[in-house]
Design a protein around this motif. Structure first.
Motif, PDB file in Angstrom:
ATOM      1  N   MET A 187      27.803 -57.451   5.269  1.00 40.46           N
ATOM      2  CA  MET A 187      27.568 -58.468   6.267  1.00 40.46           C
ATOM      3  C   MET A 187      27.853 -57.904   7.653  1.00 40.46           C
ATOM      4  O   MET A 187      28.822 -57.182   7.848  1.00 40.46           O
ATOM      5  N   VAL A 188      26.996 -58.225   8.579  1.00 42.41           N
ATOM      6  CA  VAL A 188      27.143 -57.764   9.950  1.00 42.41           C
ATOM      7  C   VAL A 188      27.753 -58.898  10.770  1.00 42.41           C
ATOM      8  O   VAL A 188      27.250 -60.016  10.781  1.00 42.41           O
ATOM      9  N   LYS A 189      28.844 -58.601  11.458  1.00 40.48           N
ATOM     10  CA  LYS A 189      29.536 -59.600  12.278  1.00 40.48           C
ATOM     11  C   LYS A 189      29.048 -59.528  13.718  1.00 40.48           C
ATOM     12  O   LYS A 189      28.523 -58.494  14.160  1.00 40.48           O
ATOM     13  N   ASP A 190      29.237 -60.618  14.449  1.00 36.17           N
ATOM     14  CA  ASP A 190      28.879 -60.623  15.865  1.00 36.17           C
ATOM     15  C   ASP A 190      29.576 -59.465  16.582  1.00 36.17           C
ATOM     16  O   ASP A 190      30.751 -59.183  16.329  1.00 36.17           O
ATOM     17  N   GLY A 191      28.834 -58.797  17.448  1.00 36.88           N
ATOM     18  CA  GLY A 191      29.359 -57.663  18.197  1.00 36.88           C
ATOM     19  C   GLY A 191      29.179 -56.320  17.518  1.00 36.88           C
ATOM     20  O   GLY A 191      29.416 -55.289  18.129  1.00 36.88           O
ATOM     21  N   GLU A 192      28.745 -56.333  16.253  1.00 35.29           N
ATOM     22  CA  GLU A 192      28.505 -55.071  15.552  1.00 35.29           C
ATOM     23  C   GLU A 192      27.061 -54.624  15.744  1.00 35.29           C
ATOM     24  O   GLU A 192      26.160 -55.446  15.932  1.00 35.29           O
ATOM     25  N   PHE A 193      26.867 -53.321  15.686  1.00 35.57           N
ATOM     26  CA  PHE A 193      25.554 -52.723  15.881  1.00 35.57           C
ATOM     27  C   PHE A 193      24.967 -52.259  14.554  1.00 35.57           C
ATOM     28  O   PHE A 193      25.702 -51.888  13.638  1.00 35.57           O
ATOM     29  N   VAL A 194      23.637 -52.273  14.483  1.00 33.78           N
ATOM     30  CA  VAL A 194      22.912 -51.825  13.294  1.00 33.78           C
ATOM     31  C   VAL A 194      21.839 -50.840  13.760  1.00 33.78           C
ATOM     32  O   VAL A 194      20.990 -51.190  14.583  1.00 33.78           O
ATOM     33  N   ALA A 195      21.912 -49.621  13.251  1.00 28.78           N
ATOM     34  CA  ALA A 195      20.924 -48.587  13.577  1.00 28.78           C
ATOM     35  C   ALA A 195      19.927 -48.482  12.427  1.00 28.78           C
ATOM     36  O   ALA A 195      20.320 -48.308  11.273  1.00 28.78           O
ATOM     37  N   ILE A 196      18.640 -48.611  12.768  1.00 26.56           N
ATOM     38  CA  ILE A 196      17.557 -48.556  11.787  1.00 26.56           C
ATOM     39  C   ILE A 196      16.840 -47.215  11.939  1.00 26.56           C
ATOM     40  O   ILE A 196      16.483 -46.813  13.053  1.00 26.56           O
ATOM     41  N   PHE A 197      16.608 -46.548  10.827  1.00 25.15           N
ATOM     42  CA  PHE A 197      15.920 -45.259  10.821  1.00 25.15           C
ATOM     43  C   PHE A 197      14.589 -45.396  10.097  1.00 25.15           C
ATOM     44  O   PHE A 197      14.388 -46.324   9.328  1.00 25.15           O
ATOM     45  N   ASN A 198      13.685 -44.451  10.322  1.00 28.93           N
ATOM     46  CA  ASN A 198      12.343 -44.559   9.731  1.00 28.93           C
ATOM     47  C   ASN A 198      12.217 -43.873   8.375  1.00 28.93           C
ATOM     48  O   ASN A 198      11.134 -43.864   7.808  1.00 28.93           O
ATOM     49  N   SER A 199      13.306 -43.308   7.855  1.00 31.10           N
ATOM     50  CA  SER A 199      13.226 -42.703   6.522  1.00 31.10           C
ATOM     51  C   SER A 199      14.612 -42.651   5.891  1.00 31.10           C
ATOM     52  O   SER A 199      15.631 -42.601   6.587  1.00 31.10           O
ATOM     53  N   ILE A 200      14.634 -42.667   4.588  1.00 32.48           N
ATOM     54  CA  ILE A 200      15.887 -42.588   3.844  1.00 32.48           C
ATOM     55  C   ILE A 200      16.587 -41.252   4.112  1.00 32.48           C
ATOM     56  O   ILE A 200      17.815 -41.193   4.223  1.00 32.48           O
ATOM     57  N   HIS A 201      15.797 -40.196   4.267  1.00 33.22           N
ATOM     58  CA  HIS A 201      16.364 -38.876   4.544  1.00 33.22           C
ATOM     59  C   HIS A 201      17.153 -38.886   5.849  1.00 33.22           C
ATOM     60  O   HIS A 201      18.280 -38.385   5.909  1.00 33.22           O
ATOM     61  N   ARG A 202      16.584 -39.489   6.890  1.00 38.65           N
ATOM     62  CA  ARG A 202      17.247 -39.514   8.208  1.00 38.65           C
ATOM     63  C   ARG A 202      18.520 -40.362   8.190  1.00 38.65           C
ATOM     64  O   ARG A 202      19.532 -39.991   8.767  1.00 38.65           O
ATOM     65  N   VAL A 203      18.484 -41.517   7.534  1.00 35.06           N
ATOM     66  CA  VAL A 203      19.668 -42.380   7.513  1.00 35.06           C
ATOM     67  C   VAL A 203      20.786 -41.728   6.698  1.00 35.06           C
ATOM     68  O   VAL A 203      21.964 -41.809   7.070  1.00 35.06           O
TER      69      VAL A 203
ATOM     70  N   LEU B 167      17.736 -49.157   4.368  1.00 35.94           N
ATOM     71  CA  LEU B 167      19.146 -48.926   4.669  1.00 35.94           C
ATOM     72  C   LEU B 167      19.341 -48.834   6.173  1.00 35.94           C
ATOM     73  O   LEU B 167      18.405 -48.534   6.916  1.00 35.94           O
ATOM     74  N   ALA B 168      20.568 -49.088   6.607  1.00 37.54           N
ATOM     75  CA  ALA B 168      20.899 -49.017   8.023  1.00 37.54           C
ATOM     76  C   ALA B 168      22.344 -48.557   8.153  1.00 37.54           C
ATOM     77  O   ALA B 168      23.097 -48.558   7.177  1.00 37.54           O
ATOM     78  N   ILE B 169      22.726 -48.192   9.363  1.00 34.41           N
ATOM     79  CA  ILE B 169      24.109 -47.826   9.639  1.00 34.41           C
ATOM     80  C   ILE B 169      24.704 -48.891  10.547  1.00 34.41           C
ATOM     81  O   ILE B 169      24.123 -49.239  11.573  1.00 34.41           O
ATOM     82  N   ARG B 170      25.875 -49.404  10.139  1.00 36.96           N
ATOM     83  CA  ARG B 170      26.582 -50.431  10.900  1.00 36.96           C
ATOM     84  C   ARG B 170      27.801 -49.804  11.569  1.00 36.96           C
ATOM     85  O   ARG B 170      28.497 -48.980  10.963  1.00 36.96           O
TER      86      ARG B 170
END
Length: 93
Positions: free
Chosen positions: A1-17, A46-49
């Motif tokens: 779960m992403v909370k207010d104030g947290e960032f989420v980085a989206i990548f274009n491939s599973i390899h990059r993330v 997938l994403a990085i939080r």
């Protein structure tokens, strides 16, 4: 779960993330690999939080390694706002 104030980085491939996760964890940065939130389009699912306090460090390391995310969002008031830089963006629910 992403909370207010947290960032989420989206990548274009599973390899990059996965590569980004490895590098950020090697630098001992407090990040978490998460399923991409449903409100956000993510090709790899997938994403990085990470927290706002760590934004500069996380994004700096990603830039250093040429792993700039396709998009970055911040959670605000139950919605996601796209970050075009330090200020600005658009809202998604």
């Amino acid at each position: 779960m992403v909370k207010d104030g947290e960032f989420v980085a989206i990548f274009n491939s599973i390899h990059r993330v996965m590569k980004a996760e490895k590098i950020l964890k090697e630098r001992s940065l407090p990040i978490l690999l998460i399923p991409a939130p449903r409100a956000l389009r993510a090709d790899c699912g997938l994403a990085i939080r990470y927290g706002g306090a760590d934004r500069e460090a996380v994004e700096g390391v990603l830039s250093e390694f040429g792993l700039v995310p396709e998009e970055i969002f911040v959670r605000e008031g139950g919605s996601y706002r796209r970050c075009d830089g330090p200020v600005g963006g658009s809202e998604l629910s």
